[in-house]
Write an enzyme that holds these catalytic residues in place. Sequence first.
Site: not given
Length: 425
Positions: A161, A231, A288
């Site tokens: 971002y 992640k 996840d």
Amino acid sequence: MKYDYEKVEVPAEGQPIEVIDEDADELDIPETPIVPIIHGDGIGKDVGPAAQKVLTAAAQATGHDIAWMRVYAGESGREHYDENLPDDTVNAIDEFRVAIKGPLTTPVGAGFRSLNVALRQTLDFYANVRPTYYLDGVPSPMKAPEEMDMVTFRENTEDVYAGIEWEEGTEDVERVREFVEEEMGFDETMHDGPIGIGIKPITEFGSKRLVRKAIDYALEHDRDKVTLVHKGNIMKFTEGQFGEWGMEVADEEYPDDEVFAAPDSLWETQDEVDIPEDAVMVEERLADAMLQWMQLRTDEFDVLAMPNLNGDYLSDAAGAQIGGLGIAPGANFGDARVLAEPVHGSAPKRAGQDMANPTAMILSGRLMFDYMGWDDAADLVRDAVEETISSGKVTYDLERQLEGAEKLGTTEYAEEIVTKIEDLS
Ligand code: NAD
């Protein structure tokens, strides 16, 4: 006064909130603090005034008061100043430390930065915080929505971002490709032809201050656990590094009997780990898997700290479990400053019809009260909202999902909550 204001008045009846210790998030809250408020665009025009009314009632019922300072941005900014984000507004939020805003429409067209992003970046609100808890009576798709009681801390300034990216077809993107392929030796994984490239910066400074904020929150609010969600199995040097730096904060900056960094929590079950009684446990989880566990083992999670993109997805998914956008509150935390704001946008189709649900903005105000140490006012807001909803008096978005409910307009619903505040206090 730190600034001269061009077109807004500083309310004479209020006093400014002063900073005692910026790093420790310590503020001196006067009897009647000056609190800037942006009602917002679209449904902000409905939910902004409604929330202001409810929050004033809760403050007054618990022995406080608020000197609201109305400031403008978005459409109202253009009306008053011919600018989307006038200096008066940014300065007031900077100077008075605690503020609340409704949703702002991001103008469509090239070159427009989201006003929300601009505000967060200009004043360094680096943590987006969303408490996600179930309110009795709210329709939810889950079997046991009441098991959810989580607070998510999303890093707000970096990650993909950060806006460091290059458009396909430009000279710049080709220069970056050339650098990556020829100088850094990554040619095998990049296909030929048009390409877009973005950079994902994750810094030690950005990661650590976010995790520190989450741990401090857990300590202050008697929470049991902080879960770092990333992640890192795939993006080792960014997401994985976030996890490592986060665990370093837990391990090195707090005594073990206060904050316990669970060893190897990413790969091993923690059942056998001996956690000091009353310590906040800090663990890591993969993003996840986390999205799955949040639904299957909802009650195991408490405070979550995440890089920007994970935080974006995960906090929305968590919000859906407890009833969705109309009721999801949020706030942006900086050092000794807070800007509360509902999660939802300006929903232009419902704007100005006195029908939108003001709960999210009201509960964002509750978060602001909590930040100010006005626990009694914060509890009162939650109780009054919950009683109103469970009595079946709700706005259109909930009414259509609840059998036998009574549909109220935004203003009527807010008045109902004010009545409940009076009854409860
Ligand atoms: P949105 O949140 O405005 O609307 C999504 C859906 O949720 C719509 O169906 C809407 O009717 C419903 N909804 C949202 N809030 C509601 C409420 N309080 N009561 C009842 N129903 C509600 O999202 P969007 O349509 O993607 O965005 C519209 C505009 O808002 C865009 O310009 C976007 O940039 C902006 N936006 C601003 C913020 C913010 O200010 N923080 C956040 C998200 C989107």
